[in-house]
Structures are given as structure tokens and as C-alpha cells.
Design an enzyme around this catalytic site. Structure first.
Site, short mmCIF file in Angstrom:
data_model
loop_
_atom_site.label_atom_id
_atom_site.label_comp_id
_atom_site.label_asym_id
_atom_site.label_seq_id
_atom_site.Cartn_x
_atom_site.Cartn_y
_atom_site.Cartn_z
CD GLU A 1 15.91 -0.56 22.68
OE1 GLU A 1 16.41 -0.07 21.73
OE2 GLU A 1 15.02 -1.61 22.62
N GLY B 1 16.47 -1.06 17.74
CA GLY B 1 17.41 -2.18 17.14
C GLY B 1 16.68 -3.63 16.94
NE ARG C 1 9.17 -0.21 23.86
CZ ARG C 1 9.20 -0.29 22.72
NH1 ARG C 1 8.57 -1.03 21.92
NH2 ARG C 1 10.59 -0.11 22.14
CG HIS D 1 7.51 4.27 22.63
ND1 HIS D 1 8.21 5.04 23.36
CD2 HIS D 1 8.49 3.18 22.05
CE1 HIS D 1 9.57 4.82 23.33
NE2 HIS D 1 9.77 3.73 22.49
CG HIS E 1 5.52 1.84 19.66
ND1 HIS E 1 6.04 2.78 18.89
CD2 HIS E 1 6.77 0.94 20.18
CE1 HIS E 1 7.41 2.31 18.40
NE2 HIS E 1 7.74 1.32 19.19
NE ARG F 1 7.00 -4.43 20.01
CZ ARG F 1 8.14 -3.40 20.22
NH1 ARG F 1 9.44 -3.86 20.15
NH2 ARG F 1 7.98 -2.43 19.96
CE LYS G 1 -2.37 1.11 3.72
NZ LYS G 1 -3.36 0.95 4.92
#
Length: 535
Positions: free
Chosen positions: A121, A57, A292, A245, A353, A388, A43
Site C-alpha cells: 500500500e 489489512g 495519503r 482517505h 478517514h 498514519r 454503543k
């Protein structure tokens, strides 16, 4: 159904159709192209998906002090126990090889001497994030696209908005098998609807982030693959698990600019913008390195408790050269907005996010429907669970893109040739003269989803959202039946379908787990159970 009399292209047959040109789609296409003729539909532009936007990353166990078991445990903890352990093990154990393949494709990962540079992270117990400065996704997208463009067995078709999957009910001789034979797609330039037919079809269409008013997702993240699979008869799972996020730039000039997780991973602190108080230790012992969902709820609480527009993310205590070297693109972007992150804090707010739920798939990427596979953000594979873990998303794309291709190739003899299918029917529709209806409904959906189905939820808010969805369903379906399809109309239809699935899933979960936090059910129940919706 009568054959359409409008401007409709004839069907074209391929071995495999891949819908989506991001990390999952191109990984699958490159592996399949060893022996198959592959069509990749996108799309808009070939680089318009979420992959190109990914700053952080890819997570992989590459450090001598790290282990697969540690990465598995970090993923399970972040996912609040809702992950399927066999999936987590499957993906993480294949991560190092996925990185090797990307290096072979020419992705210029940052190096530290003879080794890849690893950053850390939130939610990770070790440094295990390989990256290309703060623009990893763009580098990966370019490498995959170069390889796909050079492959003689891959045809890339941008500017195609997919409408619906072609199934047994679209065969010239009707079948109720549910077998998927390809997809009807709108050529965005000519306005023609094409029937693309293949022995196997792969969904790699990304998430549904644009269902929310504030999102870091690209403009086209309207849940297309999830909605198409649902309408065709596939189950979806855990759609209530929408990740927010914690740190999206708060700016009146620029919308949806993400400040990568790695800023906190490299020592950034979250602070009250007036008092300067570093508040994350008040919420979690892991402070800024908490998962998160924890960080996003803490920021949301600060904003609501003190009537703030934003909070501060401050990494100015680190040496200026360190900041510029690790975050060159973010540093340059912020300078253009009058913010020098080496000297002052960055104003940030949470934004949607990532879509952790989606089309239910097994370890081969198979959906419930024969002939239909899926990989990446449009799926619920069991990797992410209720939240996640940072930098596991691109990893999932590479591993499952490859798994899909492997299963198709290993079982190719079982894939029969497609039957004759009916062309798209637009014999009873006209051109729309009320485009304002689409814009109005789009805006309304995104506003009530943000207000009623956001970071903190209640049953009453969810019921209000569902009431609005039920009213809009009739309006949108009537509009769809009477007017020729456009990209905007296709996206609105899919956006509303995705919103419906999110709210229906949220109403079914009577607990707070991971990304689903409701004031009416603040505790977790045992055992953890997936929310599975059946068409």
C-alpha cells in the site's frame, strides 16, 4: 448533587471495564480475562465500530527481504517526523506476534502457498500487508468476537452509550484525586442510566471522523472516548491531524464507501476524468504510492483547479481475474451500482478517514488519569505522527490492546477496590420536545468542519469555525442540562467537544506538516513538536 429520582440503574462492580468492542477493546478484554472479570460496553451493536469496516489489512514485517528498520523508516516518513520513535519501534517489533495470535484465533488470511499473501500500500517500501481479500476488518472482528463470546470471564453489553467517566468527584465521599472508577452509560433500549464501576477502565472507543460531513468512519465515530477523557481531565494531543482517505466512492446512491488503498498498491492509476491524464506523477515521484496526505491534497487540488466533482481511479488495465480475486467485495458492490472496475474507472473523492490524534498515552496505554487506560484510534500514542501509514491502524489496536492488559495484570495488586459512587442524577431534567435542535446542530458542525477545517486550511477559516463552536457550546450545554440524555444528545455533545479540540489544535500549529496543511504557514518548522492541549 442530589440522588436522581428518575429511572436509574444501580451501580455494578467489575474488575475491568472496556469501552468499545473493536480490535483494541476485544484484544485487551481477551488478555485481561485470563484472571479478571471484564465488562465490554458497546454503543449500538458489537460490530458497529471502525474495525469491521477496515478493508485493507495489517502491516507486519514477514517477507524475507523486509526489515523492522524499513517499516520503522516508512512509518516515520509518512508521519512527517512527528512520530515518537520509541513507540514506532515498540509497535512494529511486536507486529509479527500479533499476526500469529490472529491466525491462532482463526482469522483466514489470504495465503500464497505455505506463506501469507502480502500486498503493498501507499507509503510502504515492501509488500507487508496481510489481508483477508478486501474485508480484513470484518474477518478480524468476527474472530475476536467469537473468542470473547466464548470466554466465561467476559460480559458483552451492546446498546450502551457512555456519557461520562466516573471519577473521584462522583464518589459518595467527594475526592479530587482524578481517579477513574468506571463510566455512566445509557441503556439505549430502556433509557436507564447505569453506573458501571471497576478497578480499571480502558477506552477503546475509536475516532471522531463523524465531525466531518464526508467521512468513511461508521455512524458512531463521534469522538466519545476523547471527549469523555478530556472532560475528566486528561490531555489530548495532535487533534489537528485528521487523515483524509484519498479514495472514497463518489456516488449519489451510496455514501461513505471506501475504495481501499490496496487498489493503488496493486497498480491502480489516478486520472483526470475528462482528459484521462494520470496526474499523480506531477505531484510526487512516488505517484499513487505516495502517503495519503500527499495523494489527498493532489486530488483536492485537481478537483478545485478544474471544477471537478471527482477524479478517476483506474485499475482496468490489470487482468479481470486479478481484480476480482484481490477485490471481490469492492467489485461486487460497484457492479451493483453499474460500475465494472475490470473495464472502467471508479469515480472517487477524498473523505475524512482516520483520527491520528487523541488521548495522550504512554507505551503501557496509560493516560494522565489514574485507573484510566486507552488504546486504538481514540489515542495519540506517538505511532502515527502527522499522518498514519496505511495498515498501521489495526496493528496499533492489537499491540496496545495487549500492552494495556499486560500493565494492568502486572500491577493488579495496586488497584484498590472501587468506593461507593453516586448514581446518575436526572432529578432536574425532562423529556425533550425539540429533537430538531440536535439534528440542526449536528448538520451545522459537520458542514463548517468540512468547509473550514478540511484538507487545506487557513487561519481565517479556522477562526470562523471556532466562532461557530463557541456559539454552539452554549446551546448544546443548555440543552444537555435541561433534557434527559439520549444517544443523539450524547453524540452531539461529544462531536462538538471533538470539533473544539481539533480547531484549537489547528490554530496552535503554525506550520504545514503531514495532514495539517495551511496556506498561511506553508513550510515546516524545526524541531517537530506535538500539539498538546491541557484541560
Amino acid at each position: 448533587m442530589a440522588v436522581g429520582q428518575g429511572d436509574v440503574a444501580p451501580s455494578q462492580a467489575w474488575d475491568v471495564i472496556v469501552i468499545g468492542s473493536g480490535a483494541a477493546g476485544l484484544t485487551a478484554a481477551l488478555a485481561l480475562a485470563q484472571t479478571c472479570r471484564v465488562l465490554v460496553l458497546a454503543k449500538g451493536s458489537l460490530t458497529g465500530g471502525s474495525t469491521a469496516w477496515a478493508q485493507g489489512g495489517i502491516a507486519a514485517v514477514l517477507d524475507a527481504g523486509d526489515t523492522f528498520e524499513d517499516h520503522i523508516e516508512d512509518t516515520m516518513v509518512a508521519g512527517a517526523g512527528l512520530n515518537r520513535r520509541e513507540t514506532v519501534e515498540f509497535v512494529i517489533e511486536r507486529a509479527p506476534r500479533a499476526i500469529e495470535r490472529l491466525v491462532e484465533l482463526g482469522v483466514p488470511f489470504n495465503a500464497d502457498g505455505n506463506s501469507l499473501h502480502l500486498t503493498r500500500e501507499g507509503g510502504h517500501s515492501h509488500r507487508r500487508i496481510v489481508h483477508v481479500a478486501d474485508a480484513t476488518g470484518w474477518a478480524v472482528q468476527q474472530a475476536l468476537l467469537r473468542a470473547a463470546e466464548a470466554h466465561p470471564n467476559i460480559t458483552l453489553l451492546p446498546g450502551r452509550s457512555c456519557i461520562d467517566l466516573i471519577t473521584g468527584r462522583h464518589e459518595q465521599r467527594y475526592s479530587g484525586s482524578g481517579r477513574v472508577w468506571g463510566v455512566y452509560a445509557l441503556d439505549e433500549e430502556s433509557g436507564r442510566v447505569e453506573a458501571h464501576v471497576a478497578r480499571a477502565t480502558v477506552l477503546a472507543t475509536g475516532g471522531a471522523g463523524r465531525v466531518y460531513q464526508f467521512s468513511t468512519a461508521p455512524r458512531g465515530a463521534t469522538g466519545d472516548g476523547i471527549a469523555m477523557a478530556w472532560r475528566a481531565g486528561a490531555r489530548v494531543s495532535n487533534m489537528e491531524m485528521m487523515q483524509f482517505h484519498p479514495t472514497c466512492l463518489y456516488s449519489l446512491e451510496v455514501k461513505n464507501f471506501l475504495i481501499t488503498e490496496a487498489v493503488r498498491g496493486e497498480g491502480g492509476h489516478l486520472k483526470h476524468p475528462i482528459t484521462g491524464h494520470r496526474f499523480m506523477p506531477d505531484y510526487d515521484e512516488r505517484a499513487e504510492l505516495a502517503p495519503r496526505d500527499v495523494v489527498a491534497r493532489a486530488i483536492d487540488d485537481q478537483i478545485k483547479r478544474y471544477g471537478l466533482d471527482y477524479v478517476h481511479l483506474d485499475i482496468s488495465h490489470q487482468p479481470p481475474e486479478f481484480v476480482k480475486e484481490h477485490f471481490p467485495n469492492i467489485h461486487e458492490k460497484l457492479l451493483g451500482l453499474g460500475i465494472d472496475m475490470t473495464k472502467e474507472p471508479i469515480p472517487v473523492v477524498p473523505a475524512q478517514h482516520y483520527t491520528c490524534g487523541g488521548v495522550l498515552v504512554d507505551l503501557d496505554g496509560r493516560t494522565d488519569l489514574p485507573g484510566l487506560y486507552a488504546a486504538g484510534e481514540c489515542t495519540e500514542s506517538g505511532l502515527h505522527g502527522a499522518n498514519r501509514l496505511a495498515s498501521n491502524s489495526l496493528l496499533e489496536c492489537f499491540v496496545f490492546g495487549d500492552a494495556v492488559a499486560t500493565h494492568i495484570l502486572d500491577n493488579w495488586a495496586r488497584f484498590e477496590a472501587p468506593p461507593a459512587v453516586r448514581p446518575w442524577d436526572e432529578s432536574r431534567v425532562t423529556d425533550s420536545d425539540e429533537e430538531v435542535v440536535i439534528k440542526q446542530n449536528w448538520g451545522e458542525i459537520r458542514r463548517f468542519m468540512w468547509n473550514y477545517v478540511g484538507i487545506v486550511r487557513t487561519t481565517k477559516r479556522l477562526e470562523r469555525a471556532m466562532h461557530r463552536i463557541q456559539m454552539l457550546n452554549g446551546e448544546v450545554e443548555e440543552y444537555y442540562r435541561h433534557f434527559r440524555v439520549s444517544t443523539d444528545l450524547i453524540e452531539l455533545r461529544n462531536l462538538l467537544q471533538s470539533a473544539d479540540l481539533i480547531v484549537a489544535s489547528a490554530l496552535k500549529r503554525h506550520e504545514s506538516r503531514g495532514l495539517h496543511y495551511t496556506l498561511d504557514y506553508p513550510g515546516m518548522t524545526a524541531p517537530p513538536l506535538d500539539t498538546v492541549l491541557v484541560p
